[in-house]
Design a protein around this motif. Sequence first.
Motif, PDB file in Angstrom:
ATOM      1  N   GLY A  48      15.865  -7.919 -61.095  1.00 40.23           N
ATOM      2  CA  GLY A  48      15.749  -6.492 -61.397  1.00 40.23           C
ATOM      3  C   GLY A  48      17.118  -5.832 -61.543  1.00 40.23           C
ATOM      4  O   GLY A  48      17.342  -5.011 -62.433  1.00 40.23           O
ATOM      5  N   ASN A  51      18.492  -6.902 -64.915  1.00 44.77           N
ATOM      6  CA  ASN A  51      17.851  -6.198 -66.027  1.00 44.77           C
ATOM      7  C   ASN A  51      18.365  -4.763 -66.134  1.00 44.77           C
ATOM      8  O   ASN A  51      18.534  -4.231 -67.221  1.00 44.77           O
ATOM      9  CB  ASN A  51      16.336  -6.213 -65.857  1.00 44.77           C
ATOM     10  N   TYR A  52      18.586  -4.174 -64.993  1.00 43.81           N
ATOM     11  CA  TYR A  52      19.160  -2.821 -64.969  1.00 43.81           C
ATOM     12  C   TYR A  52      20.561  -2.820 -65.570  1.00 43.81           C
ATOM     13  O   TYR A  52      20.865  -2.036 -66.481  1.00 43.81           O
ATOM     14  CB  TYR A  52      19.160  -2.325 -63.519  1.00 43.81           C
ATOM     15  N   SER A  90      14.420  -8.568 -71.755  1.00 41.58           N
ATOM     16  CA  SER A  90      13.690  -7.583 -70.944  1.00 41.58           C
ATOM     17  C   SER A  90      12.732  -6.775 -71.819  1.00 41.58           C
ATOM     18  O   SER A  90      11.641  -6.433 -71.377  1.00 41.58           O
ATOM     19  CB  SER A  90      14.659  -6.662 -70.187  1.00 41.58           C
ATOM     20  N   ASP A 179      10.471  -2.940 -62.109  1.00 43.25           N
ATOM     21  CA  ASP A 179      11.243  -4.166 -61.978  1.00 43.25           C
ATOM     22  C   ASP A 179      12.613  -3.900 -61.374  1.00 43.25           C
ATOM     23  O   ASP A 179      13.071  -4.636 -60.508  1.00 43.25           O
ATOM     24  CB  ASP A 179      11.403  -4.813 -63.363  1.00 43.25           C
ATOM     25  N   ILE A 180      13.264  -2.831 -61.811  1.00 43.23           N
ATOM     26  CA  ILE A 180      14.605  -2.578 -61.269  1.00 43.23           C
ATOM     27  C   ILE A 180      14.517  -1.961 -59.887  1.00 43.23           C
ATOM     28  O   ILE A 180      15.513  -1.857 -59.180  1.00 43.23           O
ATOM     29  CB  ILE A 180      15.491  -1.730 -62.214  1.00 43.23           C
TER      30      ILE A 180
END
Lengths: 377, 473
Positions: A48, A51-52, A90, A179-180
Amino acid sequence: MLANERIHATDTLAEADRLMTVCNSCRYCEGLCAVFPAMEMRRSFADGDLNYLANLCHGCGACYHDCQFSPPHEFDVNVPRTLAVARADSYRAFAWPRAFAPLFDRNGLAVSLIAALGVAGFILAFAAWHDRDVLFGTHLDAGAFYALMPHNAMALLFGGVFLYAMVAVGMGLRAFWNDIGEPAATLVAPKPLWQAINDAGRLRYLDGGGVGCMNESDKPDDNRRFYHHCTFYGFMLCFAATCVATLYHYLLGREAPYPIYDLPVLLGTAGGVGLLIGPAGLLAAKLRRERILVDEARLGMDVAFLVMLFLTSLTGLTLLAFRESAAMGLLLAVHLGVVFALFFTMPYGKFVHGLYRFAALVRYAREMARHGDDAAA
Amino acid sequence: MAARENGAESGPRGPYDVLVIGGGNAALCAAISASRDGARVLVLEAAPRFYRGGNTRHTRNMRCAHDTATEILTGPYTEDEFFDDLLRVTGGQTDEELARHMIHESKDMLNWIVEQGVRFQPSLGGTLSLGRTNSFFLGGGRSMLNELYRTAEGLGVEVAYDSEVVALDIDDGTFRAATVRRGDALVRIEARALVAAAGGFEANIDWLKEGWGEVAENFLIRGTPYNRGTVLKMLMAAGVETIGDPTQCHAVAIDARAPKFDGGIITRLDCVVFGIVVNNRCERFYDEGEDIWPKRYAIWGRLVAAQPDQIAYIIFDARSLELFMPSLFPPISGASIAELAGKLGLDAEKLTATVEGFNAAVQPGTFDDKTLDDCRTVGLSPPKTHWARRIETAPFYAYPVRPGITFTYLATRIDREARMRMADGRPARNMFAAGEIMAGNVLGRGYAAGIGMTIGSVFGRIAGREAASNARQ
Ligand SMILES: Cc1cc2nc3c(=O)[nH]c(=O)nc-3n(C[C@H](O)[C@H](O)[C@H](O)COP(=O)(O)OP(=O)(O)OC[C@H]3O[C@@H](n4cnc5c(N)ncnc54)[C@H](O)[C@@H]3O)c2cc1C
């Protein structure tokens, strides 16, 4: 030299983890953009987090050329490309509904097919519904477009596909946000939101820390920011034109086409010009970008979105130019087909980058404020 | 120009006013300043384009005097304070006149270097203690170099990469020409003045062995493999006077798993003060808490070099894991000291005994890593005088460390104009030096963070100016 043995969902995320571990031990790039200060607030990087960070990266390329460890150095640090790949991964991972995620796999092809189908669909429908003399007739009065497609049908169809796109994109955004691991409340906190609007509106982090993008070489320039502004603000102007026209229609009872000096046409034309120059410039920049920075596998996705924006504008402006001729019927069908495809593919293409990046900027603003409070305490 | 940068086809063609050997901070400052004074300048860099500017690529900041706080510096740092710091770290082994001259000139460097395109930022995360004295390069040393190269090329300076100088034609203190290896060819290049800015000899293990003996085999070189001291050696052979001790250098203890060359900043470890350091006999050998880390990190390279097999292990426990800057390699961990010893290849009983002995000597105190706290040992030799906490909370961690050589100090003797002096005491006619290759004039020993770049920038700028003026005569 595997710095971390944590388990990651993909090899790209494992590589991003390795790079962030290298970068966090160095930190020389912290003044370049938001990615590195955000990284410094962490000591380890779960999927996460990565992805952030990937969506926070604007791909300016400066950290690649400033890095003492970029290839051919054995540490092989290529943050812009690795984060670009993670970013595109993502988009696919958060696509809604899941069944449509594969549209990301050969996105250029998918978008082209959908666009072709859209255009063909409108032409066929127009042809099926109307006589030759309506389709190829000259329509001059207010409501001329609706001779070909009733306003309500148009509103329903486009309202519907737009709504669908917004829901699908919203669901993706929700999945990304979960997710993040950021609480929902952050997205409506006024201060981070305002900060993010500022940062996104100015593309603050697409400037290599002040000198510009390093796109084609280590020589910075500000071209990509300029073309992106043309694109984004062009898009917003077109959107505004549509909104004004809708208000005209329902509140004032005034029907399109509007005179060329009227607000919807002025806004739409200005926006349309931006949407020609912007995507063309971005496309040229993308093709000239140093190959080592590029996520080659996703080139199709980037190109498809730029081409769709360009075509939306081109077909719209052509319609404007020839709306009083016999070609209007066909041009309208083409334009509507392109716009329909643009809307429908929004959740399944490069369009989502704007939302995820904006969301990442909101979170970044929140984190920085919190971090500042901690430091002050 | 492009062909010149890339290959040997169209090599540099003289005659030049000023020939600069090297491609780092010192060389580029010299080239820019000579070029601004109207000289036709050629820069010869041994490395390929990516590796240009050897150690400068790895830097992050420089130390300049300034009378007031600025946007990026949190407070004034006067010339006197700078000089006092230098006196302290060198134990007085500095040429006072040159050092004061450099410090005075460093003030204007903050302006001059920015005019050459270099950008600064406030001190990096985790380095707050340098926020007042040191200016950090935005994007780091490679970014800084990129700007200098862009400026130099804009001024018309010619740069040749993959161009190692292999011979110098020097006649009685007068430079005439350099021989350059470009591909398979040897090319002779003449110039009216020379600036030697080719770094120290830290990457030349054989030369290091001359001073250190066989132990140098176990040293890691933190920066460029290209600084082999060949130019320094040629100058010595041509009768240039040297200053300094060949074993003096900047050396820190870095992760033993780092590559032999060019691992850079990310293999450094800032955790000595939080634990104990033992050699491969499981014995402690120095007070880990003698002073705050920025004042002590530069002694640990020599300390580890003096241990058997030139290796040591920093041992700490779970409580300290997140108190220091992260580093490239993860620490080695164990559920017990004995398990940790096994993974390190150390004698488990001995290491356990050392840790237990240390723990028993730790006195109660209030731990504070921001000040010289009162956590210390009693009755232990050597003592740990600050930040001594029992190593008792599993998991236990260790980093293996080796001496990491940053750069050497043995130097060509120079004067205020950066002009080399010959062994017989006369000034060289047209030869100047800047950067690591003359660092020993200012740094007899010790180090103050950021001074390497100050030495290069200040003397580079002077050398370029003087070489240009010399070439006009
Ligand atoms: C990891 C690391 C971090 C550091 N951080 C800092 C810091 O933050 N601040 C600071 O002040 N100092 C720092 N230093 C020290 C600093 O790098 C040096 O003091 C400084 O860069 C020296 O500059 P220079 O121009 O003399 O040498 P260099 O930048 O090393 O340039 C010398 C050049 O000469 C070339 N050369 C060598 N031989 C030949 C030949 N025969 N022919 C042609 N070319 C040749 C080499 O290829 C090289 O490019 C650091 C060093 C390292 C290794």
